[in-house]
Design a protein around this motif. Structure first.
Motif, PDB file in Angstrom:
ATOM      1  N   PHE A 108      -0.055   6.964   6.380  1.00 17.14           N
ATOM      2  CA  PHE A 108      -0.094   8.410   6.109  1.00 17.14           C
ATOM      3  C   PHE A 108       0.620   9.191   7.201  1.00 17.14           C
ATOM      4  CE2 PHE A 108      -3.950   7.799   8.696  1.00 17.14           C
ATOM      5  CZ  PHE A 108      -3.836   8.827   9.622  1.00 17.14           C
ATOM      6  N   GLN A 109       1.043  10.405   6.833  1.00 16.02           N
ATOM      7  CA  GLN A 109       1.534  11.401   7.793  1.00 16.02           C
ATOM      8  C   GLN A 109       0.999  12.761   7.361  1.00 16.02           C
ATOM      9  OE1 GLN A 109       5.796  12.999   8.207  1.00 16.02           O
ATOM     10  NE2 GLN A 109       5.604  11.699  10.020  1.00 16.02           N
ATOM     11  N   VAL A 110       0.126  13.331   8.184  1.00 16.95           N
ATOM     12  CA  VAL A 110      -0.452  14.646   7.912  1.00 16.95           C
ATOM     13  C   VAL A 110       0.282  15.665   8.782  1.00 16.95           C
ATOM     14  CG1 VAL A 110      -2.536  16.066   7.951  1.00 16.95           C
ATOM     15  CG2 VAL A 110      -2.704  13.622   7.421  1.00 16.95           C
ATOM     16  N   ILE A 111       0.910  16.648   8.139  1.00 18.35           N
ATOM     17  CA  ILE A 111       1.634  17.685   8.876  1.00 18.35           C
ATOM     18  C   ILE A 111       0.786  18.949   8.826  1.00 18.35           C
ATOM     19  CG2 ILE A 111       3.793  18.970   9.060  1.00 18.35           C
ATOM     20  CD1 ILE A 111       4.742  16.451   7.103  1.00 18.35           C
ATOM     21  N   LEU A 112       0.130  19.234   9.939  1.00 20.86           N
ATOM     22  CA  LEU A 112      -0.807  20.357  10.026  1.00 20.86           C
ATOM     23  C   LEU A 112      -0.085  21.605  10.500  1.00 20.86           C
ATOM     24  CD1 LEU A 112      -3.397  18.181  11.813  1.00 20.86           C
ATOM     25  CD2 LEU A 112      -3.955  19.372   9.689  1.00 20.86           C
ATOM     26  N   SER A 113      -0.499  22.732   9.968  1.00 20.00           N
ATOM     27  CA  SER A 113       0.118  23.995  10.355  1.00 20.00           C
ATOM     28  C   SER A 113      -0.961  24.979  10.766  1.00 20.00           C
ATOM     29  CB  SER A 113       0.911  24.546   9.166  1.00 20.00           C
ATOM     30  OG  SER A 113       1.454  25.795   9.480  1.00 20.00           O
ATOM     31  N   ASP A 114      -0.933  25.369  12.046  1.00 20.08           N
ATOM     32  CA  ASP A 114      -1.828  26.408  12.549  1.00 20.08           C
ATOM     33  C   ASP A 114      -1.114  27.744  12.413  1.00 20.08           C
ATOM     34  OD1 ASP A 114      -3.814  27.815  13.835  1.00 20.08           O
ATOM     35  OD2 ASP A 114      -3.192  27.241  15.844  1.00 20.08           O
ATOM     36  N   THR A 115      -1.798  28.742  11.883  1.00 16.37           N
ATOM     37  CA  THR A 115      -1.166  30.045  11.626  1.00 16.37           C
ATOM     38  C   THR A 115      -1.928  31.157  12.359  1.00 16.37           C
ATOM     39  OG1 THR A 115      -2.531  30.406   9.650  1.00 16.37           O
ATOM     40  CG2 THR A 115      -0.372  29.363   9.331  1.00 16.37           C
ATOM     41  N   MET A 164       0.845  -1.198   0.000  1.00 16.99           N
ATOM     42  CA  MET A 164       0.000   0.000   0.000  1.00 16.99           C
ATOM     43  C   MET A 164       0.884   1.254   0.000  1.00 16.99           C
ATOM     44  SD  MET A 164      -2.867   1.189   2.782  1.00 16.99           S
ATOM     45  CE  MET A 164      -3.976  -0.181   2.550  1.00 16.99           C
ATOM     46  N   ALA A 165       0.509   2.241  -0.823  1.00 11.56           N
ATOM     47  CA  ALA A 165       1.301   3.472  -0.917  1.00 11.56           C
ATOM     48  C   ALA A 165       1.171   4.270   0.380  1.00 11.56           C
ATOM     49  CB  ALA A 165       0.822   4.303  -2.095  1.00 11.56           C
ATOM     50  N   HIS A 166       2.232   4.996   0.701  1.00 11.05           N
ATOM     51  CA  HIS A 166       2.221   5.871   1.877  1.00 11.05           C
ATOM     52  C   HIS A 166       2.007   7.306   1.423  1.00 11.05           C
ATOM     53  CE1 HIS A 166       3.681   8.213   5.311  1.00 11.05           C
ATOM     54  NE2 HIS A 166       3.449   7.143   6.043  1.00 11.05           N
ATOM     55  N   LYS A 167       1.113   8.019   2.116  1.00  5.27           N
ATOM     56  CA  LYS A 167       0.822   9.417   1.772  1.00  5.27           C
ATOM     57  C   LYS A 167       1.387  10.331   2.854  1.00  5.27           C
ATOM     58  CE  LYS A 167      -3.357   8.816  -0.929  1.00  5.27           C
ATOM     59  NZ  LYS A 167      -3.813   9.973  -1.652  1.00  5.27           N
ATOM     60  N   ALA A 168       1.892  11.474   2.434  1.00  5.10           N
ATOM     61  CA  ALA A 168       2.390  12.461   3.397  1.00  5.10           C
ATOM     62  C   ALA A 168       2.359  13.838   2.760  1.00  5.10           C
ATOM     63  CB  ALA A 168       3.816  12.122   3.834  1.00  5.10           C
ATOM     64  N   GLY A 169       2.090  14.849   3.591  1.00  8.06           N
ATOM     65  CA  GLY A 169       2.092  16.204   3.049  1.00  8.06           C
ATOM     66  C   GLY A 169       1.726  17.234   4.087  1.00  8.06           C
ATOM     67  N   PRO A 212      -0.377  13.776  -1.491  1.00  7.23           N
ATOM     68  CA  PRO A 212       0.404  13.032  -2.494  1.00  7.23           C
ATOM     69  C   PRO A 212       1.053  11.786  -1.883  1.00  7.23           C
ATOM     70  CG  PRO A 212       1.597  14.998  -1.756  1.00  7.23           C
ATOM     71  CD  PRO A 212       0.246  15.053  -1.112  1.00  7.23           C
ATOM     72  N   ASP A 213       1.357  10.809  -2.734  1.00 10.53           N
ATOM     73  CA  ASP A 213       2.143   9.655  -2.283  1.00 10.53           C
ATOM     74  C   ASP A 213       3.545  10.142  -1.924  1.00 10.53           C
ATOM     75  OD1 ASP A 213      -0.006   8.077  -2.834  1.00 10.53           O
ATOM     76  OD2 ASP A 213       0.791   7.199  -4.669  1.00 10.53           O
ATOM     77  N   SER A 214       3.973   9.815  -0.715  1.00  8.57           N
ATOM     78  CA  SER A 214       5.277  10.283  -0.251  1.00  8.57           C
ATOM     79  C   SER A 214       5.661   9.520   1.006  1.00  8.57           C
ATOM     80  CB  SER A 214       5.207  11.783   0.072  1.00  8.57           C
ATOM     81  OG  SER A 214       6.345  12.209   0.785  1.00  8.57           O
ATOM     82  N   PRO A 215       6.958   9.295   1.222  1.00  7.27           N
ATOM     83  CA  PRO A 215       7.376   8.767   2.521  1.00  7.27           C
ATOM     84  C   PRO A 215       7.180   9.839   3.590  1.00  7.27           C
ATOM     85  CG  PRO A 215       9.285   9.343   1.189  1.00  7.27           C
ATOM     86  CD  PRO A 215       8.091   9.515   0.310  1.00  7.27           C
ATOM     87  N   ASP A 237       4.229  26.205   0.967  1.00  7.05           N
ATOM     88  CA  ASP A 237       4.590  24.786   1.055  1.00  7.05           C
ATOM     89  C   ASP A 237       3.396  23.858   1.276  1.00  7.05           C
ATOM     90  OD1 ASP A 237       3.930  25.216   3.699  1.00  7.05           O
ATOM     91  OD2 ASP A 237       5.989  25.185   4.430  1.00  7.05           O
ATOM     92  N   ALA A 238       2.173  24.357   1.056  1.00  6.95           N
ATOM     93  CA  ALA A 238       0.995  23.530   1.329  1.00  6.95           C
ATOM     94  C   ALA A 238       0.726  22.546   0.194  1.00  6.95           C
ATOM     95  CB  ALA A 238      -0.228  24.423   1.541  1.00  6.95           C
ATOM     96  N   ASP A 239       0.371  21.315   0.570  1.00 12.54           N
ATOM     97  CA  ASP A 239      -0.182  20.351  -0.390  1.00 12.54           C
ATOM     98  C   ASP A 239      -1.697  20.456  -0.412  1.00 12.54           C
ATOM     99  OD1 ASP A 239       2.263  18.820  -1.230  1.00 12.54           O
ATOM    100  OD2 ASP A 239       2.383  18.524   0.934  1.00 12.54           O
ATOM    101  N   VAL A 240      -2.260  20.832   0.736  1.00 13.27           N
ATOM    102  CA  VAL A 240      -3.701  21.092   0.865  1.00 13.27           C
ATOM    103  C   VAL A 240      -3.841  22.346   1.732  1.00 13.27           C
ATOM    104  CG1 VAL A 240      -5.921  20.239   1.729  1.00 13.27           C
ATOM    105  CG2 VAL A 240      -4.266  18.619   0.763  1.00 13.27           C
TER     106      VAL A 240
END
Length: 293
Positions: free
Chosen positions: A53-60, A1-6, A169-172, A84-87
């Motif tokens: 998955f790894q979701v890197i959230l940014s609060d501004t 299974m692909a790994h997603k990160a962003g 996106p698919d990413s380590p 630098d946002a993917d979403v």
């Protein structure tokens, strides 16, 4: 299974619930939450990990028209969130009709990345008003997927998070899988103290304050902390300390309880108050506190 990160960056006007949403996603209290506007000053990363998955959230910080150097620096954090946002999550609250800065709004409507527009605080509204808001925002930001949510009540939060993972996106992974944030322990000590100041003091006092932790010593069963509360004027120092030190003691006690929950350890905390004149307009001081990096 692909790994997603962003990287998923949350922007919006002050006090729309960005920090509440981020903390709901993460399950930990990383960002200050109070009823006062402009409580978030830095860009804070929170990391949510799953097997695939790894979701890197940014609060501004909330988007404002800057009035002094500190606020200029806060808006620089928001600008970087576009780069630098993917979403991108654009958060509004029910009844809101505009963004405080038109240039930011144009960036959102012209963005080439997925935009999730979240209408927050729907627990304070009714169905008719909500439908009107959904229609308004779908015309105003046609490139966005719209989700009504209540970050405080956790309504639709899980569904939004699921959609975020789909869009990544698919990413380590970018960070170790056991990492929760990019900030050091002292940062969260400073924020816990600053939150209590925001809650208990009125008018300009909370916005004139910066906190610096000078000592953080961790033993097996206790963390010993010494922190300095910086104010701009002598009169503010007296207000922070209070009659016979009572106000400062309350801040220390409440921050200690909060930090004991956060670190899962007994905390011993010492607080001091110092005058640091006009630090909010001093570039060297702002760099020292991590704003103009």
């Amino acid at each position: 299974m692909a790994h997603k990160a962003g990287f998923v960056n949350i922007i919006g006007n002050p006090n729309v619930g960005k920090s509440t949403l981020m903390n709901a996603f993460i399950g930990e209290k990383l960002s200050i939450i109070t009823s006062k506007a402009q409580t978030t000053r830095h860009r804070i990363l929170g990391i949510v990990n799953g097997d695939d998955f790894q979701v890197i959230l940014s609060d501004t910080p909330g988007i404002i028209k800057p009035a002094y150097e500190l606020q200029e620096s806060m808006m620089d954090f928001v600008k970087s969130a576009f780069e630098d946002a993917d979403v991108l999550i654009y958060m509004v609250e029910i009844g809101e009709k505009d963004l405080k800065d038109e240039a930011f709004f144009n960036k959102i409507t012209n963005a080439k990345i997925p935009i999730l527009l979240l209408i927050n605080k729907i627990d304070q509204s009714n169905q008719e008003k909500l439908e009107e808001q959904v229609q308004f925002w779908s015309q105003k930001v046609p490139n966005a997927e719209i989700y009504p949510i209540s970050a405080l009540e956790n309504f639709n939060v899980k569904e939004v998070f699921g959609r975020i993972v789909e869009l990544l996106p698919d990413s380590p992974p970018f960070y170790p899988k056991d990492q929760l944030t990019d900030k050091p322990e002292r940062f969260f000590v400073n924020e816990a103290i600053r939150e209590k100041i925001l809650v208990h003091y009125k008018k300009e006092i909370p916005y004139s304050v910066e906190v610096e932790t000078e000592e953080f010593v961790e033993d097996d069963d206790i963390i010993r902390i010494r922190s300095v509360i910086m104010v701009e004027r002598d009169s503010q120092k007296g207000i922070i300390i209070g009659h016979k030190g009572s106000a400062l003691k309350r801040v220390g006690t409440e921050a200690r309880k909060e930090l004991e929950k956060f670190f899962g350890k007994k905390i011993h905390i010492e607080l001091y108050v110092k005058i640091n004149k006009n630090w909010r307009s001093n570039e060297r001081q702002l760099r020292r506190f991590g704003y103009n990096n």
